[in-house]
Design a protein around this motif. Structure first.
Motif, PDB file in Angstrom:
ATOM      1  N   ALA A 118     -21.149  53.766  15.982  1.00  0.00           N
ATOM      2  CA  ALA A 118     -20.487  52.932  16.564  1.00  0.00           C
ATOM      3  C   ALA A 118     -20.733  51.520  17.048  1.00  0.00           C
ATOM      4  O   ALA A 118     -21.378  50.956  16.219  1.00  0.00           O
ATOM      5  CB  ALA A 118     -20.501  53.513  18.416  1.00  0.00           C
TER       6      ALA A 118
ATOM      7  N   CYS B  31     -18.380  51.573   9.778  1.00  0.00           N
ATOM      8  CA  CYS B  31     -19.547  52.190  10.814  1.00  0.00           C
ATOM      9  C   CYS B  31     -18.514  53.719  10.491  1.00  0.00           C
ATOM     10  O   CYS B  31     -18.987  54.657  11.200  1.00  0.00           O
ATOM     11  CB  CYS B  31     -18.846  51.176  11.832  1.00  0.00           C
ATOM     12  SG  CYS B  31     -20.139  49.714  12.154  1.00  0.00           S
ATOM     13  N   ARG B  32     -17.041  53.412  10.923  1.00  0.00           N
ATOM     14  CA  ARG B  32     -16.596  54.367  11.004  1.00  0.00           C
ATOM     15  C   ARG B  32     -17.146  56.174  10.202  1.00  0.00           C
ATOM     16  O   ARG B  32     -17.231  57.086  10.406  1.00  0.00           O
ATOM     17  CB  ARG B  32     -14.966  54.852  10.857  1.00  0.00           C
ATOM     18  CG  ARG B  32     -14.361  54.321  12.006  1.00  0.00           C
ATOM     19  CD  ARG B  32     -13.471  54.097  12.358  1.00  0.00           C
ATOM     20  NE  ARG B  32     -12.083  52.843  12.633  1.00  0.00           N
ATOM     21  CZ  ARG B  32     -11.752  51.859  11.704  1.00  0.00           C
ATOM     22  NH1 ARG B  32     -11.312  51.953  11.066  1.00  0.00           N
ATOM     23  NH2 ARG B  32     -11.226  50.958  13.029  1.00  0.00           N
TER      24      ARG B  32
ATOM     25  N   SER C  59     -25.726  59.763  13.475  1.00  0.00           N
ATOM     26  CA  SER C  59     -24.317  60.124  14.201  1.00  0.00           C
ATOM     27  C   SER C  59     -23.945  59.940  15.243  1.00  0.00           C
ATOM     28  O   SER C  59     -24.937  60.222  16.145  1.00  0.00           O
ATOM     29  CB  SER C  59     -23.435  61.147  13.406  1.00  0.00           C
ATOM     30  OG  SER C  59     -22.441  61.066  13.679  1.00  0.00           O
TER      31      SER C  59
ATOM     32  N   LEU D  44     -15.896  47.354  10.268  1.00  0.00           N
ATOM     33  CA  LEU D  44     -15.801  48.716  10.902  1.00  0.00           C
ATOM     34  C   LEU D  44     -15.115  50.001   9.719  1.00  0.00           C
ATOM     35  O   LEU D  44     -15.505  50.660  10.444  1.00  0.00           O
ATOM     36  CB  LEU D  44     -13.920  48.304  11.737  1.00  0.00           C
ATOM     37  CG  LEU D  44     -14.281  47.480  12.895  1.00  0.00           C
ATOM     38  CD1 LEU D  44     -12.926  46.600  13.204  1.00  0.00           C
ATOM     39  CD2 LEU D  44     -15.031  48.093  13.978  1.00  0.00           C
ATOM     40  N   PRO D  45     -13.919  50.175   9.447  1.00  0.00           N
ATOM     41  CA  PRO D  45     -14.511  51.125   8.034  1.00  0.00           C
ATOM     42  C   PRO D  45     -15.953  51.876   7.185  1.00  0.00           C
ATOM     43  O   PRO D  45     -15.857  52.839   7.491  1.00  0.00           O
ATOM     44  CB  PRO D  45     -13.847  51.078   6.967  1.00  0.00           C
ATOM     45  CG  PRO D  45     -12.535  49.933   6.882  1.00  0.00           C
ATOM     46  CD  PRO D  45     -14.297  48.696   8.461  1.00  0.00           C
TER      47      PRO D  45
ATOM     48  N   ASP E   4     -15.469  49.981  22.441  1.00  0.00           N
ATOM     49  CA  ASP E   4     -14.343  50.842  21.861  1.00  0.00           C
ATOM     50  C   ASP E   4     -14.572  51.892  23.777  1.00  0.00           C
ATOM     51  O   ASP E   4     -16.419  51.798  23.660  1.00  0.00           O
ATOM     52  CB  ASP E   4     -14.489  52.022  21.152  1.00  0.00           C
ATOM     53  CG  ASP E   4     -15.222  53.226  20.843  1.00  0.00           C
ATOM     54  OD1 ASP E   4     -15.397  53.888  20.928  1.00  0.00           O
ATOM     55  OD2 ASP E   4     -16.427  52.825  20.257  1.00  0.00           O
TER      56      ASP E   4
END
Length: 187
Positions: free
Chosen positions: A69, A63-64, A25, A60-61, A85
């Motif tokens: 990142a 990765c989240r 993470s 993007l989802p 970000d």
């Protein structure tokens, strides 16, 4: 090209990368992408916003969900500046730059990233801090990867018509013939 196909292909590629890299993470993924190449055109000749939206809408989802990142690289017309970000930029001590990517200077993917990433900033480079990389269409992301880059020989070889290359980094092996490395079973 059908948006569902792009979403499926990037999802499959991401899963292969995760399986090979087993990232922690907080890992940083650099994405280089030519939507022109995805659409079967020469790089830089046909940026496609819909392809970028489909790709990032899926990535993007993912990765989240995995605590990864994302930094999206622009083309050489903005010196390969990247969008990420603000929290990632601050955490890694990255240098913010004043540039607004658009279709003809940066490309569709980084332009969409600037719109889609919450609290997005443009940074000069990643100081070779990325430990994961996805390069769609031969956009040359290697400068952003931490040494030592390990290629992922995936089943998926393309996203649309674009060549797909993925890599992750591992720590350097140092020492001589008597050195031991994590995971070694030799006594």
């Amino acid at each position: 090209m059908e948006q569902n196909r792009i979403e499926t292909e990037i999802t499959e590629a991401f899963a292969e990368l995760l399986a090979a890299a087993k990232p922690q993470s907080g890992a940083l993924l650099v994405l280089g992408c030519s939507t022109s190449e995805i659409m079967g055109m020469r790089i830089g000749s046909g940026s496609n916003e819909e392809a970028a939206r489909a790709l990032l809408g899926a990535l993007l989802p993912l990765c989240r969900a995995h605590g990864i990142a994302l930094a999206v690289q622009g083309c050489e017309h903005i010196n390969r500046a990247l969008c990420t970000d603000r929290a990632t930029a601050d955490r890694l001590g990255l240098t913010e730059v004043a540039v607004e990517p658009w279709l003809h200077a940066g490309g569709a993917c980084v332009t969409e990233a600037k719109r889609m990433i919450s609290n997005a900033v443009m940074v000069e480079d990643l100081k070779q801090s990325a430990t994961l990389g996805i390069d769609i269409g031969d956009t040359l992301i290697g400068m952003h990867l931490r040494a030592v880059a390990v290629p992922v020989h995936s089943v998926r070889r393309s996203i649309g018509s674009a060549n797909l290359v993925m890599a992750f980094s591992r720590p350097k092996y140092i020492g001589g013939p008597r050195a031991r490395y994590a995971g070694s079973t030799e006594k």
